[in-house]
Each structure stands twice: as structure tokens, then as C-alpha cells.
Scaffold this active site. Sequence first.
Site, PDB file in Angstrom:
ATOM      1  N   ASP A   1      -1.060  -1.177   5.806  1.00  0.00           N
ATOM      2  CA  ASP A   1      -0.891  -0.636   7.154  1.00  0.00           C
ATOM      3  C   ASP A   1      -1.730  -1.413   8.153  1.00  0.00           C
ATOM      4  O   ASP A   1      -2.756  -2.010   7.803  1.00  0.00           O
ATOM      5  CB  ASP A   1      -1.307   0.843   7.194  1.00  0.00           C
ATOM      6  CG  ASP A   1      -0.366   1.727   6.384  1.00  0.00           C
ATOM      7  OD1 ASP A   1       0.753   1.262   6.084  1.00  0.00           O
ATOM      8  OD2 ASP A   1      -0.750   2.855   6.048  1.00  0.00           O
TER       9      ASP A   1
ATOM     10  N   ASP B   1      -3.728  -0.338  10.305  1.00  0.00           N
ATOM     11  CA  ASP B   1      -4.836   0.467  10.803  1.00  0.00           C
ATOM     12  C   ASP B   1      -6.099   0.167  10.008  1.00  0.00           C
ATOM     13  O   ASP B   1      -6.148  -0.767   9.200  1.00  0.00           O
ATOM     14  CB  ASP B   1      -4.471   1.961  10.737  1.00  0.00           C
ATOM     15  CG  ASP B   1      -4.117   2.405   9.317  1.00  0.00           C
ATOM     16  OD1 ASP B   1      -4.335   1.617   8.368  1.00  0.00           O
ATOM     17  OD2 ASP B   1      -3.623   3.528   9.164  1.00  0.00           O
TER      18      ASP B   1
ATOM     19  N   GLU C   1       0.833  -1.199   0.000  1.00  0.00           N
ATOM     20  CA  GLU C   1       0.000   0.000   0.000  1.00  0.00           C
ATOM     21  C   GLU C   1       0.871   1.253   0.000  1.00  0.00           C
ATOM     22  O   GLU C   1       1.655   1.475   0.922  1.00  0.00           O
ATOM     23  CB  GLU C   1      -0.898  -0.015   1.248  1.00  0.00           C
ATOM     24  CG  GLU C   1      -1.665   1.269   1.480  1.00  0.00           C
ATOM     25  CD  GLU C   1      -2.243   1.354   2.890  1.00  0.00           C
ATOM     26  OE1 GLU C   1      -2.810   2.409   3.211  1.00  0.00           O
ATOM     27  OE2 GLU C   1      -2.114   0.385   3.650  1.00  0.00           O
TER      28      GLU C   1
ATOM     29  N   ASP D   1      -7.629   1.897   7.556  1.00  0.00           N
ATOM     30  CA  ASP D   1      -7.475   2.055   6.107  1.00  0.00           C
ATOM     31  C   ASP D   1      -6.745   0.862   5.499  1.00  0.00           C
ATOM     32  O   ASP D   1      -7.101   0.385   4.417  1.00  0.00           O
ATOM     33  CB  ASP D   1      -6.705   3.349   5.796  1.00  0.00           C
ATOM     34  CG  ASP D   1      -7.569   4.583   6.022  1.00  0.00           C
ATOM     35  OD1 ASP D   1      -8.802   4.435   6.021  1.00  0.00           O
ATOM     36  OD2 ASP D   1      -7.011   5.677   6.212  1.00  0.00           O
TER      37      ASP D   1
END
Length: 656
Positions: free
Chosen positions: A507, A509, A431, A511
Site C-alpha cells: 500500500d 501508506d 501485501e 504501513d
Amino acid sequence: MATSKRSEYGESSIKVLKGLEPVKQRPGMYTLTDNPLHIIQEVIDNSSDEVLAGGASRIEVTLHKDGSVTVTDDGRGIPVGIHKEEGVPAVQLVFTQLHAGGKFEKDSGGAYSFAGGLHGVGVSVTNALSTRLEVTVWREGKEHRIVFADGDVIEPLTSQKSPRPKSATGTRVHVWPDPKYFDSPNIPVEQLTRLLRSKAVLMPGCEVVFINEKNDSTQTWKFEGGLREYLLSEMTAEPMIPPFESSGYATDESMGFAVGEGASWVVAWQEEGVPVRESYVNLIPTPAGGTHESGLREGLYLAMKAFIEAHGLMQKSVKLLTEDVFARASAILSAKVLDPQFQGQTKERLNNRDALRLVSNFVRTQFEFWLNGHVEEGKKLAELVIKQAQARQNSAKKVTKRKGSSVAVLPGKLTDCESEDISKNELFLVEGDSAGGSAKKGRDKDFQAILPLRGKVLNTWEVDRDRIFANNEIHDISVAIGVDPHGPEDDPDLSELRYGKICIMADADVDGSHIQVLLLTLFFRHFPALIRKGHVFVARPPLFRMDVPKTGRKPARTIYCLDERELAVERKKLEKDKVNMDKVTVSRFKGLGEMSEQQLWETTLNPETRRLMPVTFGELSLSESREMFDMLMGRSEAAMRRAWMENNGDQVEVDI
């Protein structure tokens, strides 16, 4: 009006499992349940830790005719005094509390500086899964006795004058395993014998005795030759050169390790036969290997590569890999790690990242010295290693020749790997460009390829197969992996597949999770054969980094945690080790792009230390999986999605 199931969920629904109840409810979470050997090994490990700490020199194990087992040592004896905080004898705590023991104290004053039973749940699990357990302790001129049944005390601790001399201390534990917890109630004698023999090897000077009352036999081991004698006796073929035996231990903290941490090892190369490989950490067998074994392989490889280059032995067409040096090697490795972190309570694999560097540093230095002192033997070994590399490369070329002749133009942003070995190659779908840049620098360019993805990937759940290539990101993914889109019922041609592992790296998190879901949707909808054949993985980067200061004998170190839960667990461990938490710095990674190339390699790319989760179809059927994806990813299913989130929202950990 009938009461709904939801309203029945009240205070009485909350069950608290106390004492050893969690073990009885889910024994497989705490031990191996094939047979009772592992719960007996927990007791043997405690006696071995006494030898390791210098308190014992003899261990006797008796297999009785009724299937019960007695383990006796001449150590210091388990403490029997009243525990100040709990108000019960210490020996009772050891056998009835999951997190009680003398092995959590890690500073120089601890009872066990290097011990294998570090989870503090060992013999308490043995007690929980036994119909009866008797403990006898000889200590301070007295004989103490306590008896348990199904994990509970049935005969409280009693003490009387010992019939032995005051100097004759020790512990005896008699265990009757409960057959209802195991697939087979019988202890495999061959495995037990092998375990005891290896203990004797790893503890030179210690006498290990096995008495088998079922066939009236007694075996005694006391190895003076240590690892070398053991390895040579186990090998099925003669070594082609003299074995390489050495050791290395930290003498001060200048190397970044605690005093005493290190390893001893013996390695012997053979041209034929099945290699013998065993590894241990603080006398605990690690049949699944781990980072200490990786350190041994890396150290041997780096030293061998340097020797070959120094003597001009390498051929231009040959690319040497770690596996080439270790392929024909038999090895016994015994590592000492101050605070070992095992994969699961069964302790089959060591996970400490620092153990790789610890063992590798010592092995490389010692092997380089050995090779320079045995040049002719080194050249003979180099010849074997180079032949191994040539055979591997030729095998990879055969796979390439079976591919079609047409070659697609690979995406310009793809940073490809050098190897053509499909079984080894890995593609990371990363990403963001910044994370892609760190990944390109931190990867192993021999077998790891990087394809950075810009922005969110298209939701392809309701996109037809012939239209998905309109999206540049999906087009690049398909071309890079070398497989055309297909359906769940199709049998696609995978001969053009360019990577054995396709790893989603986003990531840690919300997102990042969203991007993971979009990519998993793509593979499930349009490349299901890759999932079915085990080619799709999710890399799990850490969300937190803990910088821990020097504490006692433990030097300053960095701990990476996947999520809040793992962070909480590590905090508790540090508090138990009496680390000043005010001096511990916790930082949260905002994304992969924030990591340095070295951090990204250590946590997410290095095969020996990363967390890589295989993607499988799981327990749901194909039709049930489709229904779930329809509900979660379908454009017309907003109402159903909302209802599902309302019913299941309390299961989600919110990341704000």
C-alpha cells in the site's frame, strides 16, 4: 562559545530562485546538456506548433559559422502587446518566464489545440542558457525586436513599420548558446538534419530549409508522400509485403477522447535488416517511446491474433505475444494528444495512460480491415510472426534445460505465470490476501506471478541465514524465486532464478512503507546478489484518484496520483486549464485491496503505464549501507534511531 551549525540556519539561509535562475543553477533538470541541440529544438518546436495550428507553411533554420542558430517561420508572429496581468510585452514573458505561453489553453478557443511545447518552459530555457538571444516578430504590418543576454532583457521591445507586406507575418529567433552549460558547444549537424527532415515528413506541405554556413550548403525538404515515403527511404531492406499505412482520429466524444485526438502511422515488415522505428507526439520526437508506441504494438497484435485464429493458422504449441508481431516491423507513428504528459522536460517518453487505448483502438480496427482486404499478404505475415514466436519459445526452453533437475515444491498460495522466459517473468510480492486477489485477476497471467503475503514480514536483519526459513512467509519467498539465501561476499548460483523481476507491491501508506522496508531488509541481508544484478523492484501504486468532469474539448477522465505532492501538481494543472474544481472528486485509496482489478492493472501492473522503481545500492558504499541498516533495523540501536529521527524528522511527510 562557538556557534553551532544548527543555529546558523536562519531566514538568510532561505534562497528564492526567481525568473530563470533555477534553469541556470540546474540546467540538467530542464534540458539535455550533452550539446545545445535540445534548446534549439525548443525554438523549432514552437515554429512546428505554428504549422500544426495552421499558421505557418515554412520553417528555415540557419547554422552560422560562429555556432549560433537562427530559426525563422512564416507563422502569425508571437504576440507583442502588453500582458494585462504582468504589465510587460507578451513576447518578453514567453522568453523570461518558465510557465508562460499560448499552449496551456486547451479548449476549442485555444491558440494551440495540439502542441508539443506544453510545459511552458521551452524557449525560456533556451534564453536562460544562451549568452545572447534576439527575437524579431513581423505582425500587423510592423517589425518588432527584443534582445536578451543571459536570460535578461538588454534591449527592450521596439517597433517600427515592417519592410514586408502586411500579410507577411512571422517570427525569427537568433540564439547564441552559452558553452559553459554544455559538455560540447557544437551542435551535431547530423542529428539536426535528421530532426528537420522528420519535421517535414510529419507536416505534409510544409517546406523545411536548413542552411549550413559552415560548409555553404542548403537542404530543402517538402514531402508530399508523408510517412510512407519517409519510412521506405529509411529502411535498409525491402518490405516483405506492402506497408500498412492508415490513420484514425476521434470525430466526437463518444469514444471517450477529445475531437481530433488520434494518430497516423505506417508499418512495414522486413525479413532481414535493422528495423526503423520513430514516434512523435504533436510533432515532438519521442525516442524513448511511451504509451502511444505501446498502443501501436497492442493494436497490431490484437488484429494479427484475430486474423490468425480466423484462418486457423496457429499451431497448438505456439503462444503468440505482442513482441512476435512487432519484432520485424519498421514503423513511423505520429500521434495527436490534447494534453500530453511527458517524462521530464526533455519530452523523450509519453506517459499518458489514455494514449495506449487511443492508438490501440484505431490501429486494431484499421489493421483488421487491412488484413481482410489483403488476405494473401496477411497469411505471409502470419507465417513470419509464428516463426518469430517459435524462435522465442525455443530460446526460453534452452535456458530451462540449463537448470538443475531438482524441483522444489512451490508455495500453494503462489499464483504462477505461464511463461518460462526468465527475462520476461515477474513476481509480485503483494501485501494482504484481498490485494492478492485483485492482483491475480488483474495481472497478465502469461508473465506475471502473484505471491500474497499475510501480515508483516519478519525483521531478518539480525536473524541467521539458517533460521530465516522458520518464518513461513520468507520460506515461501525463497522457494518461489528459486534462489537460496546468501551473503554479500558470496557468488550464489542464480541459474534456478524463476523471475527476472521481483516486485514489492505494498500500500502507498505508512504501513505499506513499513512492509517495503522489511522486504528490502530481507533482500539486502540475505539475497544481496538479486539487488546487485538488478532483479529487485518496488511497485508504486497511487494514493489518490481524481475524477475530472468534461471540460471544453477534453472529455471526462481519471487521473491517478502517487502522493500529496503529485496531487497538488495535478490540481494546479487543472486550475490552469480552467476546470471547475468543485466538480472534481478526489478519493484516497485505503489500500491495494480497495482497487478493482482493472485499476490495479492500469496503475501498478501494466508495464506500459505503471511506476516501477529499480532497487540499487545507490551512492552509499556497502559498509555505509550496512551501518544505516544496523541503525534503522537493529534491536539494540533504539537510542541511535531516536537521535537520527530527531535530526531528520523535519524531512518526513507525515501520513496520519
